[in-house]
Each structure stands twice: as C-alpha cells, then as structure tokens.
Design a protein around this motif. Structure first.
Motif, PDB file in Angstrom:
ATOM      1  N   GLU A   1      -0.557   5.564   5.549  1.00  0.00           N
ATOM      2  CA  GLU A   1      -0.783   4.800   4.325  1.00  0.00           C
ATOM      3  C   GLU A   1      -2.104   5.173   3.682  1.00  0.00           C
ATOM      4  OE1 GLU A   1      -0.451   0.650   5.158  1.00  0.00           O
ATOM      5  OE2 GLU A   1       1.736   0.684   5.142  1.00  0.00           O
ATOM      6  N   GLU A   2      -2.129   5.134   2.359  1.00  0.00           N
ATOM      7  CA  GLU A   2      -3.352   5.441   1.621  1.00  0.00           C
ATOM      8  C   GLU A   2      -4.461   4.476   2.019  1.00  0.00           C
ATOM      9  OE1 GLU A   2      -4.755   6.289  -2.994  1.00  0.00           O
ATOM     10  OE2 GLU A   2      -2.792   5.414  -2.560  1.00  0.00           O
TER      11      GLU A   2
ATOM     12  N   MET B   1       0.846  -1.203   0.000  1.00  0.00           N
ATOM     13  CA  MET B   1       0.000   0.000   0.000  1.00  0.00           C
ATOM     14  C   MET B   1       0.879   1.250   0.000  1.00  0.00           C
ATOM     15  SD  MET B   1      -3.081   0.953   2.673  1.00  0.00           S
ATOM     16  CE  MET B   1      -3.938  -0.577   2.259  1.00  0.00           C
ATOM     17  N   SER B   2       0.530   2.255  -0.812  1.00  0.00           N
ATOM     18  CA  SER B   2       1.347   3.454  -0.930  1.00  0.00           C
ATOM     19  C   SER B   2       1.101   4.414   0.234  1.00  0.00           C
ATOM     20  CB  SER B   2       1.041   4.163  -2.256  1.00  0.00           C
ATOM     21  OG  SER B   2      -0.316   4.537  -2.312  1.00  0.00           O
ATOM     22  N   VAL B   3       2.044   5.307   0.422  1.00  0.00           N
ATOM     23  CA  VAL B   3       1.955   6.310   1.481  1.00  0.00           C
ATOM     24  C   VAL B   3       1.275   7.549   0.926  1.00  0.00           C
ATOM     25  CG1 VAL B   3       3.288   7.847   2.973  1.00  0.00           C
ATOM     26  CG2 VAL B   3       3.965   5.449   2.716  1.00  0.00           C
TER      27      VAL B   3
ATOM     28  N   HIS C   1      -2.959   2.485  12.939  1.00  0.00           N
ATOM     29  CA  HIS C   1      -1.610   2.886  13.348  1.00  0.00           C
ATOM     30  C   HIS C   1      -1.739   4.073  14.294  1.00  0.00           C
ATOM     31  CE1 HIS C   1       2.715   2.256  12.394  1.00  0.00           C
ATOM     32  NE2 HIS C   1       2.828   3.445  12.930  1.00  0.00           N
TER      33      HIS C   1
ATOM     34  N   THR D   1      -4.811   6.706  10.875  1.00  0.00           N
ATOM     35  CA  THR D   1      -3.747   6.866  11.862  1.00  0.00           C
ATOM     36  C   THR D   1      -4.229   7.837  12.929  1.00  0.00           C
ATOM     37  OG1 THR D   1      -1.915   6.381  10.369  1.00  0.00           O
ATOM     38  CG2 THR D   1      -1.434   7.798  12.242  1.00  0.00           C
TER      39      THR D   1
ATOM     40  N   SER E   1       4.086   9.022   9.013  1.00  0.00           N
ATOM     41  CA  SER E   1       3.465   8.805   7.707  1.00  0.00           C
ATOM     42  C   SER E   1       2.104   8.134   7.887  1.00  0.00           C
ATOM     43  CB  SER E   1       4.366   7.950   6.813  1.00  0.00           C
ATOM     44  OG  SER E   1       4.582   6.673   7.385  1.00  0.00           O
TER      45      SER E   1
ATOM     46  N   ASP F   1       3.389  11.900   4.090  1.00  0.00           N
ATOM     47  CA  ASP F   1       4.745  11.647   4.577  1.00  0.00           C
ATOM     48  C   ASP F   1       5.287  12.958   5.147  1.00  0.00           C
ATOM     49  OD1 ASP F   1       7.021  10.162   5.090  1.00  0.00           O
ATOM     50  OD2 ASP F   1       7.935  10.639   3.149  1.00  0.00           O
TER      51      ASP F   1
ATOM     52  N   GLY G   1      -5.699   4.275   4.956  1.00  0.00           N
ATOM     53  CA  GLY G   1      -5.549   3.914   6.359  1.00  0.00           C
ATOM     54  C   GLY G   1      -6.113   4.969   7.298  1.00  0.00           C
TER      55      GLY G   1
ATOM     56  N   SER H   1      -8.628   8.313   3.515  1.00  0.00           N
ATOM     57  CA  SER H   1      -7.587   8.206   4.541  1.00  0.00           C
ATOM     58  C   SER H   1      -7.864   9.224   5.638  1.00  0.00           C
ATOM     59  CB  SER H   1      -6.206   8.473   3.930  1.00  0.00           C
ATOM     60  OG  SER H   1      -5.971   7.635   2.811  1.00  0.00           O
TER      61      SER H   1
END
Length: 237
Positions: free
Chosen positions: A28-29, A1-3, A206, A33, A26, A6, A31, A189
C-alpha cells in the motif's frame, strides 16, 4: 489507501536456475512491507527482480505503470530506489558526491541542495563526513550513506535489502528509527528484506514469508507475530 506496488506471477531465474515461482504480493502507498525468510529463500532476488537486475517474468506494476519490460535505469526514473545488500557506495568519491550521484536523474538544482540538507538532518554524522572518502566510513555510516543516496532520488518506493547486516545493535536501532521517520514524515513506501524478523516486523505493517521462492504466509505484522511457525523459526520463542 491505494496500492503502490502490485506484483502478479513473479518468476525470476539465474540462468537455468529458477528462484522465484510465481509470487503475488502488493504494497500500500505510504506503507512498509517486509519479506521474511531463511537464506536462499529468494528475498534478495525479489528486490532484484523489481529493479530489473535479474531475468524475470510476470507483472510488476508501480503506481499504475507496468515495469516488467523496463531496463534498470528506466525503472529508477519511475521513482524506485534500491539500497542493495553491501551498501554499494562509490568508495573513492566523497560522501557528498555520493549523495549528488543519487540525484543524477534530476534537473532541479536548488531542490537538490535542499534535499542534501534534508538527508543531513536525518543523518547528522554524514554532514560531518561530507568531504571524507566513502571508502573510509564505518559500516554504519556507509549504510546511512546508501540510504541517503537513495533518498536523493525522491523515491516513491524504497527497496531495502538487509540494512542491518553487519552493524552493531545500537547503530541498527538508530538506523531503523530513522527509516521510520522517513516513512512517516516523507511518506516514502518501503519494501524491506531483513534477516532480523523482530526488527522488520516492528517497522513494517505487513509481511510475507518466503520459502524456496514461494510465499507461504502473509498478513499484517501483528498477525505474523502471533503465528507459531514464525515465532519458533524466526523469533526464537
């Protein structure tokens, strides 16, 4: 999975007072957090720094674009929606006009109408209150409106600052269930600041723990839940 987000060396200050001291984190796309910490740790300032609302230094990269030199309005146009603590609705405007204001950067009128209906599908009570002045809504309804207005931007990243603040437990539970749906169904996200650590860790995958403007613990939500320091200080067991 891409970030999708960041952040490197993020510093922020209010005049001569430094609040953040070189944060690296960071997201993740797709995700969720969460940023945890006591009052005054720098959680809200972190979101404000990403949105360009405070003086800051460092690298803020969202979807491959550097944002640290952009103005708040230009950051919004990059698909970053910020739901501030205190909701920030326009109290003299109707519920629906508040939603339309969230789409002010968009030109696709037909899709805007469809997105209003989508917001109403998440928050049916807002449809019942569509012609009501936002200033007369309950606290829970106002928070739902603030989230709904942010969704009208069609954000790729949603910044949420203390969404449970001042709300009754049942309303909080309902709101967080809807946030989970928005994340899963729409793939939005989220970066969440939340005083209720148990609630935040249940939604997030996260987490970062801030103390006096520094990240002191980071990891998956499961690993944070198992951390004795976090459990004693923020979860009460």
């Amino acid at each position: 999975m891409s970030v999708i987000l960041d952040v490197k060396g993020l510093e922020a200050s209010y005049g001569p007072t430094n609040v953040l001291h070189g944060l690296d984190f960071s997201l993740e796309e797709g995700g969720v957090t969460t940023i945890l910490g006591a009052n005054g740790a720098g959680k809200t300032t972190t979101l404000r720094a990403i949105s360009g609302m405070v003086e800051r230094k460092g690298v803020i990269n969202v979807g491959g674009k550097e944002l640290s030199t952009l103005r708040p309005a230009d950051i919004t146009r990059q698909g970053i929606a910020h739901v501030p603590e205190g909701r920030g609705t326009f109290v003299r405007m109707s519920t629906e006009d508040n939603l339309r204001l969230g789409a002010y950067t968009r030109k696709d009128k037909n899709e805007i109408e469809a997105d209003i209906e989508r917001v109403y599908s998440y928050f049916p009570i807002l449809k019942q209150r569509r012609d009501q002045q936002a200033g007369t809504l309950s606290g829970g309804e106002a928070q739902m409106l603030a989230v709904g207005r942010a969704l009208m931007l069609r954000p790729k990243l949603l910044l949420l600052d203390e969404p449970s603040f001042g709300l009754a437990p049942l309303i909080v539970q309902e709101l967080f269930e809807i946030l989970k749906r928005i994340n899963v169904e729409d793939g939005v996200s989220m970066l969440l600041v939340e005083q209720n650590a148990a609630l935040a860790l249940d939604l997030a995958d996260h987490a970062y723990l801030l103390e006096t403007g520094n990240i002191v613990i980071s990891g998956t939500s499961d690993s944070i839940l198992e951390n004795e320091t976090v459990r004693r200080s923020y979860l009460g067991y």
